[in-house]
Design an enzyme around this catalytic site. Sequence first.
Site, PDB file in Angstrom:
ATOM      1  N   LYS A   1      35.198  32.335  52.389  1.00 17.95           N
ATOM      2  CA  LYS A   1      34.968  30.968  52.846  1.00 17.95           C
ATOM      3  C   LYS A   1      34.133  30.228  51.816  1.00 17.95           C
ATOM      4  O   LYS A   1      33.388  30.908  51.091  1.00 17.95           O
ATOM      5  CB  LYS A   1      34.309  30.914  54.228  1.00 17.95           C
ATOM      6  CG  LYS A   1      33.099  31.820  54.462  1.00 17.95           C
ATOM      7  CD  LYS A   1      31.924  31.800  53.522  1.00 17.95           C
ATOM      8  CE  LYS A   1      31.146  30.545  53.290  1.00 17.95           C
ATOM      9  NZ  LYS A   1      30.025  30.743  52.302  1.00 17.95           N
TER      10      LYS A   1
ATOM     11  N   TYR B   1      29.485  27.664  58.844  1.00 19.91           N
ATOM     12  CA  TYR B   1      29.224  28.635  59.920  1.00 19.91           C
ATOM     13  C   TYR B   1      28.889  27.908  61.225  1.00 19.91           C
ATOM     14  O   TYR B   1      29.294  28.342  62.301  1.00 19.91           O
ATOM     15  CB  TYR B   1      28.062  29.558  59.545  1.00 19.91           C
ATOM     16  CG  TYR B   1      28.398  30.579  58.479  1.00 19.91           C
ATOM     17  CD1 TYR B   1      28.858  31.839  58.817  1.00 19.91           C
ATOM     18  CD2 TYR B   1      28.251  30.280  57.135  1.00 19.91           C
ATOM     19  CE1 TYR B   1      29.164  32.777  57.847  1.00 19.91           C
ATOM     20  CE2 TYR B   1      28.553  31.205  56.145  1.00 19.91           C
ATOM     21  CZ  TYR B   1      29.011  32.459  56.513  1.00 19.91           C
ATOM     22  OH  TYR B   1      29.314  33.375  55.542  1.00 19.91           O
TER      23      TYR B   1
HETATM   24  P1  NAD Z   1      28.110  34.631  42.722  1.00 25.87           P
HETATM   25  O1  NAD Z   1      27.718  33.491  41.877  1.00 25.87           O
HETATM   26  O2  NAD Z   1      27.117  35.698  42.952  1.00 25.87           O
HETATM   27  O3  NAD Z   1      29.414  35.331  42.124  1.00 25.87           O
HETATM   28  C1  NAD Z   1      30.497  34.586  41.629  1.00 25.87           C
HETATM   29  C2  NAD Z   1      31.309  35.448  40.685  1.00 25.87           C
HETATM   30  O4  NAD Z   1      32.333  34.639  40.123  1.00 25.87           O
HETATM   31  C3  NAD Z   1      30.490  36.004  39.508  1.00 25.87           C
HETATM   32  O5  NAD Z   1      30.840  37.338  39.307  1.00 25.87           O
HETATM   33  C4  NAD Z   1      30.924  35.163  38.327  1.00 25.87           C
HETATM   34  O6  NAD Z   1      30.891  35.868  37.105  1.00 25.87           O
HETATM   35  C5  NAD Z   1      32.357  34.832  38.704  1.00 25.87           C
HETATM   36  N1  NAD Z   1      32.856  33.621  38.057  1.00 25.87           N
HETATM   37  C6  NAD Z   1      34.062  33.500  37.477  1.00 25.87           C
HETATM   38  N2  NAD Z   1      34.223  32.288  36.960  1.00 25.87           N
HETATM   39  C7  NAD Z   1      33.087  31.605  37.201  1.00 25.87           C
HETATM   40  C8  NAD Z   1      32.653  30.297  36.874  1.00 25.87           C
HETATM   41  N3  NAD Z   1      33.423  29.432  36.242  1.00 25.87           N
HETATM   42  N4  NAD Z   1      31.422  29.941  37.287  1.00 25.87           N
HETATM   43  C9  NAD Z   1      30.635  30.778  37.991  1.00 25.87           C
HETATM   44  N5  NAD Z   1      30.990  32.047  38.298  1.00 25.87           N
HETATM   45  C10 NAD Z   1      32.216  32.458  37.914  1.00 25.87           C
HETATM   46  O7  NAD Z   1      28.643  34.037  44.097  1.00 25.87           O
HETATM   47  P2  NAD Z   1      28.781  34.778  45.485  1.00 25.87           P
HETATM   48  O8  NAD Z   1      27.555  34.543  46.275  1.00 25.87           O
HETATM   49  O9  NAD Z   1      29.239  36.167  45.291  1.00 25.87           O
HETATM   50  O10 NAD Z   1      29.928  33.883  46.181  1.00 25.87           O
HETATM   51  C11 NAD Z   1      31.291  34.059  45.885  1.00 25.87           C
HETATM   52  C12 NAD Z   1      32.122  33.503  47.034  1.00 25.87           C
HETATM   53  O11 NAD Z   1      31.793  34.206  48.216  1.00 25.87           O
HETATM   54  C13 NAD Z   1      31.891  32.022  47.351  1.00 25.87           C
HETATM   55  O12 NAD Z   1      33.094  31.425  47.715  1.00 25.87           O
HETATM   56  C14 NAD Z   1      30.944  32.045  48.539  1.00 25.87           C
HETATM   57  O13 NAD Z   1      31.091  30.919  49.383  1.00 25.87           O
HETATM   58  C15 NAD Z   1      31.377  33.299  49.237  1.00 25.87           C
HETATM   59  N6  NAD Z   1      30.281  33.908  49.991  1.00 25.87           N
HETATM   60  C16 NAD Z   1      30.513  34.309  51.264  1.00 25.87           C
HETATM   61  C17 NAD Z   1      29.519  34.922  51.993  1.00 25.87           C
HETATM   62  C18 NAD Z   1      29.789  35.434  53.376  1.00 25.87           C
HETATM   63  O14 NAD Z   1      28.845  35.766  54.083  1.00 25.87           O
HETATM   64  N7  NAD Z   1      31.059  35.532  53.792  1.00 25.87           N
HETATM   65  C19 NAD Z   1      28.253  35.095  51.423  1.00 25.87           C
HETATM   66  C20 NAD Z   1      28.042  34.701  50.108  1.00 25.87           C
HETATM   67  C21 NAD Z   1      29.067  34.115  49.395  1.00 25.87           C
END
Ligand code: NAD
Length: 381
Positions: free
Chosen positions: A149, A234
């Site tokens: 999401k 949420y």
């Molecule tokens: P994060 O920033 O920790 O990770 C993002 C990943 O994408 C990294 O590994 C990064 O290297 C990669 N990436 C590739 N291209 C990129 C770019 N152009 N810019 C930035 N990063 C890039 O983020 P996250 O917290 O892991 O979130 C990822 C997804 O998961 C989002 O869509 C977020 O909304 C979702 N999320 C959901 C929950 C949940 O509880 N369901 C919790 C956190 C995040």
Amino acid sequence: MTEKKSLPNRRSFLETSGKFSAGAMTAGMIAGGLFTGSSAMAHTARDPKKKLGVALVGLGSLSTKQIAPALQKTAHCRLAGIVSGTPEKRKKWATQYDLPESSIYDYESFDKIADNGDIDIVYVVLPNSMHAEYTIRAAKAGKHVFCEKPMATSSEDCRKMINACREAGKKLGIGYRCQFEPHHLECMKLAADKTFGDLKHITAGFGFKSGDPKQWRLNKELAGGGPLMDVGIYALQAYRYLADGEPEAISAMEIKTDPVKFAQVEETLNWSMKIGKVSCSCQTSYGFNGINGFHAYGTNGHFGLKPAFNYSGIKGTSSKGPITFPQADHFQLELDDFAQCVKNDTPTKVPGEEGLRDMLIIEAIYKSAATGKTVTPVAFQ
Ligand code: NAD
């Protein structure tokens, strides 16, 4: 296949599907007893006893801290591949999870996943605006897709993702983990059973104080929006699954106290919605900590969760006493559910259409905040 447009509403789905009710979920199941599979299991989509292979696209915080650990506990699927642009991460993960070289991709080689019979499901865990591209590429590669999401950053992209999965004959699920969590399931049941009478009003909110001003979550192109897209969703979900309907009218207001940090996205949003006779007031913010829950007020009492949306430590209260269930791994539950939907060719309760519905409402919230007018969301069709 991706679900047809005429989905049952959430309540009728829950009523006909006992396995999704908190009451039907025993402590043993939640603790992993019934969901623990044999590590010796092989993996094909055809044999219901075998674990499906999941490839994670994007190895950031969520994949590292939540999803990969959950995939060590799932009974119906397992971590089978990774997609990352960072060579060091690919190497570290390959060693840590004993992944074969043939199941490790970067963003350029990703489409070759089509030839990998070991991978059944691609789980997209990238910044929001990248969800559409990788979902569509995964579907074209013949894989089922589970996508974090918010589903995308526009309803237009959501529709493209749904169409791509439909054309490929593959399932599409969205990571609405709370729809599998026992306290949330119990609250849906309390609302559906009218345990506290007819619902009249719901308050819901989720936010936190965001840190690094350079993070992608504050970049409109990558995030699509601010806290509404990220965590306000949420609160929106909770309202929709408690009131069991779609908002007819939305009135929103943005508050910005730091126009430098929040130059591209909103800092705080308050909005009101109405579903039939149930009104709702919601908040989301990147400006402060503490809002994390919902409370529903009926004609005969009230109930809610606070905190509601954390990965653990969910607490429920009501005018009749506490709402208590064993804590569960949300990601284990959602992944095992999706894997079983794939194995049994049954509909997921969190299909792409659910993500599209939220995106249409999010677009209406932004429109109301921008115009100062009450907005009716574009109808889902
Ligand atoms: P994060 O920033 O920790 O990770 C993002 C990943 O994408 C990294 O590994 C990064 O290297 C990669 N990436 C590739 N291209 C990129 C770019 N152009 N810019 C930035 N990063 C890039 O983020 P996250 O917290 O892991 O979130 C990822 C997804 O998961 C989002 O869509 C977020 O909304 C979702 N999320 C959901 C929950 C949940 O509880 N369901 C919790 C956190 C995040």
